[in-house]
Design a protein around this motif. Structure first.
Motif, PDB file in Angstrom:
ATOM      1  N   SER A  15       0.859  -1.178   0.000  1.00  0.00           N
ATOM      2  CA  SER A  15       0.000   0.000   0.000  1.00  0.00           C
ATOM      3  C   SER A  15       0.893   1.224   0.000  1.00  0.00           C
ATOM      4  CB  SER A  15      -0.936  -0.006   1.207  1.00  0.00           C
ATOM      5  OG  SER A  15      -0.305   0.475   2.347  1.00  0.00           O
ATOM      6  N   VAL A  16       0.764   2.010  -1.027  1.00  0.00           N
ATOM      7  CA  VAL A  16       1.580   3.205  -1.188  1.00  0.00           C
ATOM      8  C   VAL A  16       1.136   4.253  -0.169  1.00  0.00           C
ATOM      9  CG1 VAL A  16       2.186   5.086  -2.758  1.00  0.00           C
ATOM     10  CG2 VAL A  16       1.960   2.756  -3.628  1.00  0.00           C
ATOM     11  N   MET A  17       2.096   4.786   0.585  1.00  0.00           N
ATOM     12  CA  MET A  17       1.794   5.859   1.528  1.00  0.00           C
ATOM     13  C   MET A  17       2.208   7.175   0.889  1.00  0.00           C
ATOM     14  SD  MET A  17       3.019   6.684   5.413  1.00  0.00           S
ATOM     15  CE  MET A  17       1.928   5.520   6.209  1.00  0.00           C
ATOM     16  N   ASN A  18       1.289   8.114   0.883  1.00  0.00           N
ATOM     17  CA  ASN A  18       1.551   9.443   0.355  1.00  0.00           C
ATOM     18  C   ASN A  18       1.934  10.337   1.536  1.00  0.00           C
ATOM     19  OD1 ASN A  18       1.768  11.454  -1.545  1.00  0.00           O
ATOM     20  ND2 ASN A  18      -0.418  11.818  -1.709  1.00  0.00           N
ATOM     21  N   ILE A  19       3.091  10.969   1.448  1.00  0.00           N
ATOM     22  CA  ILE A  19       3.646  11.765   2.538  1.00  0.00           C
ATOM     23  C   ILE A  19       3.700  13.233   2.125  1.00  0.00           C
ATOM     24  CG2 ILE A  19       5.684  12.122   3.995  1.00  0.00           C
ATOM     25  CD1 ILE A  19       6.385   9.145   3.360  1.00  0.00           C
ATOM     26  N   PHE A  20       3.152  14.102   2.975  1.00  0.00           N
ATOM     27  CA  PHE A  20       3.210  15.545   2.771  1.00  0.00           C
ATOM     28  C   PHE A  20       4.531  16.062   3.332  1.00  0.00           C
ATOM     29  CE2 PHE A  20       2.794  19.725   4.738  1.00  0.00           C
ATOM     30  CZ  PHE A  20       2.397  20.493   3.649  1.00  0.00           C
ATOM     31  N   PHE A  37      14.666  11.034   1.320  1.00  0.00           N
ATOM     32  CA  PHE A  37      13.824   9.908   1.730  1.00  0.00           C
ATOM     33  C   PHE A  37      14.432   8.544   1.382  1.00  0.00           C
ATOM     34  CE2 PHE A  37      10.798  13.197   2.371  1.00  0.00           C
ATOM     35  CZ  PHE A  37       9.855  12.691   3.248  1.00  0.00           C
ATOM     36  N   HIS A  38      15.309   8.501   0.413  1.00  0.00           N
ATOM     37  CA  HIS A  38      15.874   7.243  -0.089  1.00  0.00           C
ATOM     38  C   HIS A  38      16.503   6.352   0.991  1.00  0.00           C
ATOM     39  CE1 HIS A  38      17.425   4.476  -3.053  1.00  0.00           C
ATOM     40  NE2 HIS A  38      18.631   4.620  -2.534  1.00  0.00           N
ATOM     41  N   PRO A  39      17.221   6.877   1.990  1.00  0.00           N
ATOM     42  CA  PRO A  39      17.813   5.997   3.008  1.00  0.00           C
ATOM     43  C   PRO A  39      16.775   5.202   3.816  1.00  0.00           C
ATOM     44  CG  PRO A  39      18.850   8.149   3.086  1.00  0.00           C
ATOM     45  CD  PRO A  39      17.677   8.262   2.156  1.00  0.00           C
ATOM     46  N   TYR A  40      15.525   5.633   3.797  1.00  0.00           N
ATOM     47  CA  TYR A  40      14.490   4.955   4.583  1.00  0.00           C
ATOM     48  C   TYR A  40      13.768   3.878   3.796  1.00  0.00           C
ATOM     49  CZ  TYR A  40      15.591   8.747   7.621  1.00  0.00           C
ATOM     50  OH  TYR A  40      16.286   9.619   8.416  1.00  0.00           O
ATOM     51  N   GLY A  41      13.955   3.841   2.486  1.00  0.00           N
ATOM     52  CA  GLY A  41      13.319   2.815   1.667  1.00  0.00           C
ATOM     53  C   GLY A  41      13.083   3.288   0.246  1.00  0.00           C
ATOM     54  N   VAL A  42      12.268   2.533  -0.456  1.00  0.00           N
ATOM     55  CA  VAL A  42      11.974   2.801  -1.854  1.00  0.00           C
ATOM     56  C   VAL A  42      11.070   4.029  -1.983  1.00  0.00           C
ATOM     57  CG1 VAL A  42      10.847   1.865  -3.913  1.00  0.00           C
ATOM     58  CG2 VAL A  42      12.202   0.375  -2.442  1.00  0.00           C
ATOM     59  N   VAL A  43      11.427   4.893  -2.900  1.00  0.00           N
ATOM     60  CA  VAL A  43      10.630   6.084  -3.198  1.00  0.00           C
ATOM     61  C   VAL A  43       9.930   5.829  -4.533  1.00  0.00           C
ATOM     62  CG1 VAL A  43      10.711   8.544  -3.715  1.00  0.00           C
ATOM     63  CG2 VAL A  43      12.203   7.591  -1.944  1.00  0.00           C
ATOM     64  N   ALA A  44       8.590   5.803  -4.507  1.00  0.00           N
ATOM     65  CA  ALA A  44       7.829   5.538  -5.731  1.00  0.00           C
ATOM     66  C   ALA A  44       7.692   6.787  -6.593  1.00  0.00           C
ATOM     67  CB  ALA A  44       6.447   4.984  -5.384  1.00  0.00           C
ATOM     68  N   SER A  45       7.477   7.941  -5.957  1.00  0.00           N
ATOM     69  CA  SER A  45       7.373   9.182  -6.726  1.00  0.00           C
ATOM     70  C   SER A  45       7.591  10.383  -5.816  1.00  0.00           C
ATOM     71  CB  SER A  45       6.008   9.302  -7.408  1.00  0.00           C
ATOM     72  OG  SER A  45       4.992   9.487  -6.452  1.00  0.00           O
ATOM     73  N   VAL A  46       7.956  11.496  -6.437  1.00  0.00           N
ATOM     74  CA  VAL A  46       8.157  12.767  -5.733  1.00  0.00           C
ATOM     75  C   VAL A  46       7.531  13.862  -6.578  1.00  0.00           C
ATOM     76  CG1 VAL A  46       9.866  14.429  -4.906  1.00  0.00           C
ATOM     77  CG2 VAL A  46      10.330  11.989  -4.711  1.00  0.00           C
ATOM     78  N   LEU A  47       6.820  14.764  -5.924  1.00  0.00           N
ATOM     79  CA  LEU A  47       6.222  15.894  -6.618  1.00  0.00           C
ATOM     80  C   LEU A  47       6.348  17.131  -5.745  1.00  0.00           C
ATOM     81  CD1 LEU A  47       4.400  17.163  -8.879  1.00  0.00           C
ATOM     82  CD2 LEU A  47       2.473  16.580  -7.398  1.00  0.00           C
ATOM     83  N   ILE A  48       6.977  18.165  -6.270  1.00  0.00           N
ATOM     84  CA  ILE A  48       6.988  19.462  -5.603  1.00  0.00           C
ATOM     85  C   ILE A  48       5.952  20.314  -6.333  1.00  0.00           C
ATOM     86  CG2 ILE A  48       8.293  21.561  -5.118  1.00  0.00           C
ATOM     87  CD1 ILE A  48      10.760  19.807  -4.723  1.00  0.00           C
ATOM     88  N   VAL A  49       4.974  20.814  -5.589  1.00  0.00           N
ATOM     89  CA  VAL A  49       3.862  21.566  -6.171  1.00  0.00           C
ATOM     90  C   VAL A  49       4.344  22.954  -6.586  1.00  0.00           C
ATOM     91  CG1 VAL A  49       1.540  22.460  -5.739  1.00  0.00           C
ATOM     92  CG2 VAL A  49       2.236  20.247  -4.784  1.00  0.00           C
ATOM     93  N   GLN A  50       3.958  23.332  -7.796  1.00  0.00           N
ATOM     94  CA  GLN A  50       4.385  24.613  -8.338  1.00  0.00           C
ATOM     95  C   GLN A  50       3.181  25.515  -8.618  1.00  0.00           C
ATOM     96  OE1 GLN A  50       6.616  23.541 -11.818  1.00  0.00           O
ATOM     97  NE2 GLN A  50       8.443  23.102 -10.633  1.00  0.00           N
ATOM     98  N   ASN A  51       3.420  26.807  -8.544  1.00  0.00           N
ATOM     99  CA  ASN A  51       2.415  27.797  -8.903  1.00  0.00           C
ATOM    100  C   ASN A  51       2.191  27.713 -10.406  1.00  0.00           C
ATOM    101  OD1 ASN A  51       1.591  30.480  -9.998  1.00  0.00           O
ATOM    102  ND2 ASN A  51       1.524  31.013  -7.818  1.00  0.00           N
ATOM    103  N   ARG A  52       0.943  27.596 -10.814  1.00  0.00           N
ATOM    104  CA  ARG A  52       0.637  27.456 -12.245  1.00  0.00           C
ATOM    105  C   ARG A  52       1.070  28.659 -13.066  1.00  0.00           C
ATOM    106  NH1 ARG A  52      -5.491  25.137 -12.282  1.00  0.00           N
ATOM    107  NH2 ARG A  52      -5.235  24.243 -10.224  1.00  0.00           N
ATOM    108  N   ALA A  53       0.894  29.828 -12.519  1.00  0.00           N
ATOM    109  CA  ALA A  53       1.193  31.048 -13.274  1.00  0.00           C
ATOM    110  C   ALA A  53       2.690  31.301 -13.404  1.00  0.00           C
ATOM    111  CB  ALA A  53       0.523  32.247 -12.618  1.00  0.00           C
ATOM    112  N   THR A  54       3.446  31.080 -12.327  1.00  0.00           N
ATOM    113  CA  THR A  54       4.873  31.438 -12.331  1.00  0.00           C
ATOM    114  C   THR A  54       5.805  30.246 -12.514  1.00  0.00           C
ATOM    115  OG1 THR A  54       5.110  31.195  -9.939  1.00  0.00           O
ATOM    116  CG2 THR A  54       4.404  33.367 -10.763  1.00  0.00           C
TER     117      THR A  54
END
Length: 107
Positions: A15-20, A37-54
């Protein structure tokens, strides 16, 4: 991106855990966050939220880890850790609640 595990290799039992991750420096990259995060285990994905306009970072993002115990270890260790000179806020992500907002008309 070498640090990401392809979603096709994640079994249904996992079960994939999504972390804020909040309070990110605006210069933090997705690769830097994955490396944290890599030293703690497998990282499935990473997303840094960006401002749409800038296109500039909004100072928070999300990390998905397929193993709940590895994700819990990361949560416990990284909450309050420093990255880019800022103390991180690390917590399990809550499901997004769609809010009814009045739509602006263009005119």
């Amino acid at each position: 991106m070498w640090w990401l595990r392809h979603r096709d290799t994640i079994t249904p039992e996992e079960s994939v855990m999504n972390i804020f991750v909040g309070n990110l420096a605006f210069t933090t990259t997705e690769e830097e966050l994955a490396l944290l995060f890599h030293p703690y285990g497998v990282v499935a994905s990473v997303l840094i939220v960006q401002n749409r306009a800038t296109g500039r970072s909004r100072g928070f993002g999300f990390v998905e880890m397929p193993d709940a115990s590895e994700a819990q270890a990361a949560l416990a260790s990284l909450h309050g850790a420093t990255l880019g000179g800022r103390a991180l806020i690390v917590d399990e992500a809550r499901p997004r609640v769609d809010q009814e907002r009045p739509r602006r008309t263009r005119g």
